[in-house]
Structures are given as C-alpha cells and as structure tokens.
Design an enzyme around this catalytic site. Sequence first.
Site, PDB file in Angstrom:
ATOM      1  N   CYS A  27     -17.688  22.298   6.040  1.00 51.26           N
ATOM      2  CA  CYS A  27     -18.619  21.272   6.523  1.00 51.26           C
ATOM      3  C   CYS A  27     -20.056  21.614   6.154  1.00 51.26           C
ATOM      4  CB  CYS A  27     -18.481  21.114   8.034  1.00 51.26           C
ATOM      5  SG  CYS A  27     -19.615  19.877   8.714  1.00 51.26           S
ATOM      6  N   CYS A  56     -22.674  20.789   8.792  1.00 53.92           N
ATOM      7  CA  CYS A  56     -22.732  21.745   9.902  1.00 53.92           C
ATOM      8  C   CYS A  56     -23.401  23.050   9.467  1.00 53.92           C
ATOM      9  CB  CYS A  56     -21.329  22.098  10.403  1.00 53.92           C
ATOM     10  SG  CYS A  56     -20.188  20.719  10.506  1.00 53.92           S
ATOM     11  N   ASP A  57     -23.036  23.553   8.315  1.00 56.39           N
ATOM     12  CA  ASP A  57     -23.402  24.923   7.961  1.00 56.39           C
ATOM     13  C   ASP A  57     -24.397  25.053   6.818  1.00 56.39           C
ATOM     14  OD1 ASP A  57     -21.633  25.789   9.910  1.00 56.39           O
ATOM     15  OD2 ASP A  57     -19.940  25.809   8.531  1.00 56.39           O
TER      16      ASP A  57
END
Length: 321
Positions: free
Chosen positions: A137, A140-141
């Site tokens: 992701c 997200c990261d």
Amino acid sequence: MPTTHHTRMLILGSGPAGLSAAIYAARAGMKPIVVQGLQPGGQLTITTDVENYPGFAEVIQGPWLMEQMTAQAVHVGTTMIWDTIVDVDVSQRPFKLTGDGGDVYLAETLVIATGAQAKWLGVEGEQELGGKGVSACATCDGFFYRGKKVVVIGGGNTAVEEALYLTNHSDDVTLIHRRDSLRAEKILQDRLFANPKIKVLWNKKVARFVAGEGNAGLVGVDLIDTETGEASHEATDGGFVAIGHSPATELFRGKLPLDADGYLEVTPGTSLTAIPGIFAAGDVTDKIYRQAVTAAGMGCMAALDAERFLAEAEYHAMVDA
Ligand code: NDP
C-alpha cells in the site's frame, strides 16, 4: 452445543468497516452481532505504523487502532463472536447464516464487511521483509520513503497509480512489470510515461526481496528477465507489490452480483446490494480507495442504510397487519 443467534443486524467482518457499522448500529439500539472471521481486526492488524487515520497527532500502531475500535464497539453494545461463516441463505428474511461450528445466525439485516486481501508474489524475502521495506500500500507507507529509491511491481491501474503517487515522496521510482505492455488505463499510462521520476523495467519478474546486513531491511530485488531468463539486481529501499487484491466474497458467489474482479456490487453512493436488507461496506466493495478511513465511512453508511431499511420494513409489517 450449536446455538441460534437472532439479531436485527449481523455484521460480517471486524475491520474498520464492520466495526464502524457496529458502533453506529449499537448506538441506534440495534444490538448488532459482529462475526469476526479469520483475521479479527482485518488488514490493519498486519500493519505497523498508521499515520493517516484522522484523530491521532502521533503515529499509532494498526493493531492498537483495531483494539480500540473493537473496545468502542463492545462498549456501546455490540456482541463480538469469533466464528467463520460457511453457509449463507439469502433467499428470504431473516437471512440464515451458518458458522463452521454449527451455530446459526438469523439476521434481519446483514452488513457484509469481509474486506479484501492484497495478493503477494510469494517469493523469498517478501514475508520476512513485510513492514521492513516491503508493502502492498503506497498510500499507507509511501511517506516513509521520502527521498529514497522505491520499486513498484505490477502493471495494472493500482501499480501505475502507486508509482505516480510515490513520486510525491521519491525522485527515483521504478515500475517492474512481467510483460512488455501495461494493462492500466491509457490515461494513467500516459501520465506514467511522461513522469521523469519514473522508469519502467519491462519483462522482469521479482525472484527475491533482498535483506541488508543485520536489521537493515530491504536493500534490493533480484530479477529474472521473463524473455531471456537473464538475472539482474535492482537496488531499492522500498518494494511495493501492486498485483491486485482478492475481495472475500466467495460465500456470496451466485447469491449476490459481483463485478468482474469479484467485488460486491452496490448502488453507487450507497451500501445497498441487489437484495433488500443486505448491505456492503469497505474493501469488499471498494477497489479504488481501499483506506481504513473510507472503509470506516462506508461502515457508517451501511449501518444507517440498514437502520432505515428495518424501520421501514417494521412500519409496513405493523400497518399491513
Ligand atoms: P489488476 O488485476 O488489474 O492488475 C494486476 C497487475 O499485476 C497486472 O498487470 C498483472 O500482470 C500483474 N500481476 C499479477 N500477478 C502477478 C505476479 N504473480 N507477478 C507479477 N505481476 C503480476 O489489479 P489492480 O489492483 O491494478 O486493479 C484491480 C481492479 O481495480 C481493476 O479492474 C482496475 O481497473 C481497478 N482499479 C481502478 C482504479 C481507478 O479507477 N482509479 C484504481 C485501482 C484499481 P499482467 O498484466 O501480466 O496480467
């Protein structure tokens, strides 16, 4: 001894979508039951740092966030049951679901929030380096790779969107694809090819994610050319696997409409499935946003839609009696 549970709202799945639905339903006095499934807490329980869930100024941990959401749902009156549903009868209301131990759930309304799983390559180093350089992701990261070198694996819309997104953080993004053409939409391909921060490695598959010495995390990927078989190595700090997701919809195949990728279909802008009284929320119906916060929002929508449905159904039952 198998038990029969009768509830006004049964929620399948205990990620942000299921638990948000539970919080809203419980506060509306619907006494919801959440069947937690095989991965209680959902995908966030296999995540570490979470920095994009609103309400927390400091970085929080995914498992902690899900513990808090679960505690909040229970606190307002949700019953959590650890079970796996193996059979579903949606031909009439109450819907009848059966757990693997034989428990029967009779549900006046059903919220499906069973989520999706990222697909992984299944190669050496991938699991071990999860959270230490390997991710599924970018939204997200990606932030953790500011100024670093990253690779994205895949050739669909997700891979191309992730590569483009990562250029917000990194000037050195490499897309690795196993063929010589992408399946992503043309407009995304045009943006990808026009972006000077992105290079594409064609006809390459990842054979191994390589860890650094000691606790260094990911330092590179070993590649194989799918045409020539030639081996090569690409140094990188982050590896984003973007080869698709599998929504957990097997139970509903043939019972509710699924799209070509297996996602539950809902009326756009709502949580309504094709069967009145059945609602869907979160990643099980969303292949575009796939965020904890969007899943939570959709869970809220499902609870409100279900509550409205039931109020109407009960009113008609009373008037027509
Ligand atoms: P897709 O299934 O579309 O693409 C997966 C990609 O990963 C393909 O290029 C495939 O290669 C590659 N791949 C699959 N398995 C492997 C493997 N084992 N090794 C290497 N590469 C592999 O998945 P997406 O997540 O990209 O998209 C899913 C759906 O969601 C699509 O319908 C897409 O259009 C939609 N979507 C829409 C968005 C939007 O509208 N903004 C955003 C994101 C997704 P190959 O091409 O060779 O098969």
